[in-house]
Design a protein around this motif. Sequence first.
Motif, PDB file in Angstrom:
ATOM      1  N   LYS A   9       0.835  -1.206   0.000  1.00 44.43           N
ATOM      2  CA  LYS A   9       0.000   0.000   0.000  1.00 44.43           C
ATOM      3  C   LYS A   9       0.874   1.262   0.000  1.00 44.43           C
ATOM      4  CE  LYS A   9      -3.868  -2.273   2.345  1.00 44.43           C
ATOM      5  NZ  LYS A   9      -4.808  -2.242   3.496  1.00 44.43           N
ATOM      6  N   TYR A  49     -12.354  -2.602  -3.764  1.00 41.86           N
ATOM      7  CA  TYR A  49     -12.917  -2.772  -2.419  1.00 41.86           C
ATOM      8  C   TYR A  49     -14.455  -2.739  -2.420  1.00 41.86           C
ATOM      9  CZ  TYR A  49      -8.436  -2.441   0.103  1.00 41.86           C
ATOM     10  OH  TYR A  49      -7.185  -2.677   0.614  1.00 41.86           O
ATOM     11  N   LEU A  52     -16.707  -3.717   0.446  1.00 43.16           N
ATOM     12  CA  LEU A  52     -16.705  -2.915   1.684  1.00 43.16           C
ATOM     13  C   LEU A  52     -17.537  -1.643   1.538  1.00 43.16           C
ATOM     14  CD1 LEU A  52     -12.908  -3.212   2.634  1.00 43.16           C
ATOM     15  CD2 LEU A  52     -14.821  -4.517   3.565  1.00 43.16           C
ATOM     16  N   PHE A  57     -15.669   3.206   6.545  1.00 38.67           N
ATOM     17  CA  PHE A  57     -14.304   3.590   6.156  1.00 38.67           C
ATOM     18  C   PHE A  57     -14.041   3.446   4.650  1.00 38.67           C
ATOM     19  CE2 PHE A  57     -14.267  -0.763   7.868  1.00 38.67           C
ATOM     20  CZ  PHE A  57     -13.711  -1.480   6.818  1.00 38.67           C
ATOM     21  N   ARG A  85      -2.332 -14.791   3.741  1.00 41.32           N
ATOM     22  CA  ARG A  85      -3.114 -14.079   4.765  1.00 41.32           C
ATOM     23  C   ARG A  85      -2.521 -14.311   6.153  1.00 41.32           C
ATOM     24  NH1 ARG A  85      -7.070 -10.189   3.682  1.00 41.32           N
ATOM     25  NH2 ARG A  85      -8.216 -10.920   5.498  1.00 41.32           N
ATOM     26  N   ARG A 102       2.288  -7.475   9.267  1.00 44.11           N
ATOM     27  CA  ARG A 102       1.687  -6.334   9.982  1.00 44.11           C
ATOM     28  C   ARG A 102       2.128  -6.294  11.441  1.00 44.11           C
ATOM     29  NH1 ARG A 102      -4.183  -7.345   7.181  1.00 44.11           N
ATOM     30  NH2 ARG A 102      -3.942  -6.007   5.358  1.00 44.11           N
ATOM     31  N   ILE A 109      -4.455   0.549  11.853  1.00 41.20           N
ATOM     32  CA  ILE A 109      -5.328  -0.219  10.941  1.00 41.20           C
ATOM     33  C   ILE A 109      -5.485   0.475   9.579  1.00 41.20           C
ATOM     34  CG2 ILE A 109      -7.521   0.780  11.765  1.00 41.20           C
ATOM     35  CD1 ILE A 109      -8.706  -2.097  11.475  1.00 41.20           C
ATOM     36  N   GLY A 110      -5.433   1.797   9.572  1.00 39.98           N
ATOM     37  CA  GLY A 110      -5.582   2.538   8.322  1.00 39.98           C
ATOM     38  C   GLY A 110      -4.288   2.653   7.530  1.00 39.98           C
ATOM     39  N   ASN A 112      -1.844  -0.179   7.187  1.00 41.42           N
ATOM     40  CA  ASN A 112      -1.350  -1.529   7.505  1.00 41.42           C
ATOM     41  C   ASN A 112      -0.513  -2.158   6.383  1.00 41.42           C
ATOM     42  OD1 ASN A 112      -3.475  -2.012   5.830  1.00 41.42           O
ATOM     43  ND2 ASN A 112      -4.681  -3.249   7.262  1.00 41.42           N
ATOM     44  N   ILE A 114       0.039  -3.522   3.656  1.00 36.27           N
ATOM     45  CA  ILE A 114      -0.073  -4.571   2.634  1.00 36.27           C
ATOM     46  C   ILE A 114      -1.519  -5.046   2.482  1.00 36.27           C
ATOM     47  CG2 ILE A 114       0.522  -6.360   4.345  1.00 36.27           C
ATOM     48  CD1 ILE A 114       2.018  -7.825   2.024  1.00 36.27           C
ATOM     49  N   HIS A 115      -1.850  -5.409   1.268  1.00 34.96           N
ATOM     50  CA  HIS A 115      -3.133  -6.066   0.981  1.00 34.96           C
ATOM     51  C   HIS A 115      -2.866  -7.475   0.467  1.00 34.96           C
ATOM     52  CE1 HIS A 115      -6.960  -7.133  -0.844  1.00 34.96           C
ATOM     53  NE2 HIS A 115      -6.260  -7.473  -1.915  1.00 34.96           N
ATOM     54  N   GLY A 116      -3.728  -8.414   0.842  1.00 30.22           N
ATOM     55  CA  GLY A 116      -3.665  -9.767   0.281  1.00 30.22           C
ATOM     56  C   GLY A 116      -5.078 -10.297   0.104  1.00 30.22           C
TER      57      GLY A 116
HETATM   58  P1  RTP Z   1      -6.974  -5.685   2.849  1.00 26.80           P
HETATM   59  O1  RTP Z   1      -8.233  -5.938   2.048  1.00 26.80           O
HETATM   60  O2  RTP Z   1      -6.449  -4.290   2.689  1.00 26.80           O
HETATM   61  O3  RTP Z   1      -5.958  -6.762   2.615  1.00 26.80           O
HETATM   62  O4  RTP Z   1      -7.340  -5.796   4.383  1.00 26.80           O
HETATM   63  P2  RTP Z   1      -8.183  -6.930   5.123  1.00 26.80           P
HETATM   64  O5  RTP Z   1      -8.717  -7.942   4.155  1.00 26.80           O
HETATM   65  O6  RTP Z   1      -7.304  -7.437   6.216  1.00 26.80           O
HETATM   66  O7  RTP Z   1      -9.346  -6.090   5.761  1.00 26.80           O
HETATM   67  P3  RTP Z   1     -10.701  -5.542   5.102  1.00 26.80           P
HETATM   68  O8  RTP Z   1     -11.774  -5.811   6.087  1.00 26.80           O
HETATM   69  O9  RTP Z   1     -10.853  -6.023   3.694  1.00 26.80           O
HETATM   70  O10 RTP Z   1     -10.440  -3.987   5.099  1.00 26.80           O
HETATM   71  C1  RTP Z   1      -9.705  -3.359   4.072  1.00 26.80           C
HETATM   72  C2  RTP Z   1      -8.844  -2.282   4.671  1.00 26.80           C
HETATM   73  O11 RTP Z   1      -9.675  -1.277   5.219  1.00 26.80           O
HETATM   74  C3  RTP Z   1      -9.037  -0.691   6.340  1.00 26.80           C
HETATM   75  N1  RTP Z   1      -9.908  -0.800   7.499  1.00 26.80           N
HETATM   76  N2  RTP Z   1     -10.163   0.191   8.299  1.00 26.80           N
HETATM   77  N3  RTP Z   1     -12.246  -0.053  11.220  1.00 26.80           N
HETATM   78  C4  RTP Z   1     -11.507   0.542  10.337  1.00 26.80           C
HETATM   79  O12 RTP Z   1     -11.230   1.705  10.393  1.00 26.80           O
HETATM   80  C5  RTP Z   1     -10.978  -0.263   9.246  1.00 26.80           C
HETATM   81  N4  RTP Z   1     -11.254  -1.537   9.039  1.00 26.80           N
HETATM   82  C6  RTP Z   1     -10.576  -1.874   7.926  1.00 26.80           C
HETATM   83  C7  RTP Z   1      -7.751  -1.462   6.592  1.00 26.80           C
HETATM   84  O13 RTP Z   1      -6.673  -0.713   6.038  1.00 26.80           O
HETATM   85  C8  RTP Z   1      -7.963  -2.752   5.834  1.00 26.80           C
HETATM   86  O14 RTP Z   1      -6.744  -3.308   5.414  1.00 26.80           O
END
Ligand code: RTP
Length: 148
Positions: A9, A49, A52, A57, A85, A102, A109-110, A112, A114-116
Amino acid sequence: MERTFIAVKPDGIQRGLCGEIIKRFEQRGFRLVACKMIQASEEHMKTHYADLKETPFYGGLCKYMASGPILAMVWEGRSIVKLARMMLGETNPAESKPGSIRGDLCIDIGRNVIHGSDTVENAKREIDLWFKADEMLDYAPCAQAWLY
Ligand code: RTP
């Protein structure tokens, strides 16, 4: 052989963590089959995304991910979606175990680093979104004389 989409990221790029992250995947025995620096548009991040969309967020996340270059990669290997993961750690770095990317490299959390992809199905969708077929290289693992 399974493939996954991994992205360093903008915060990971700014902190110079690409080498560290690539090293971990190489050392685990996975193979890099595609890699490019890209500054994605906010629209592209919204598609990436999309699942989401309903979260509070989503807007900030997409804006942030489009704010600077990303290192987009496709990695290949046995059970790589699940194992990557595990290598990443939890979404919230503060809850990630030491030893995970991580857990070792970040706190917020905002931001972090890397994405996977989280499932094999999403990995396919994300790879198609970020890469054309001819950007991925199909090469055989080798046991050459210059590998020790
Ligand atoms: P990513 O898609 O980035 O690999 O992260 P992830 O699967 O571990 O988590 P996901 O739930 O898909 O969330 C994507 C990204 O959104 C940000 N996030 N902020 N509560 C919050 O403020 C919040 N929750 C998630 C994180 O940067 C997360 O990697």
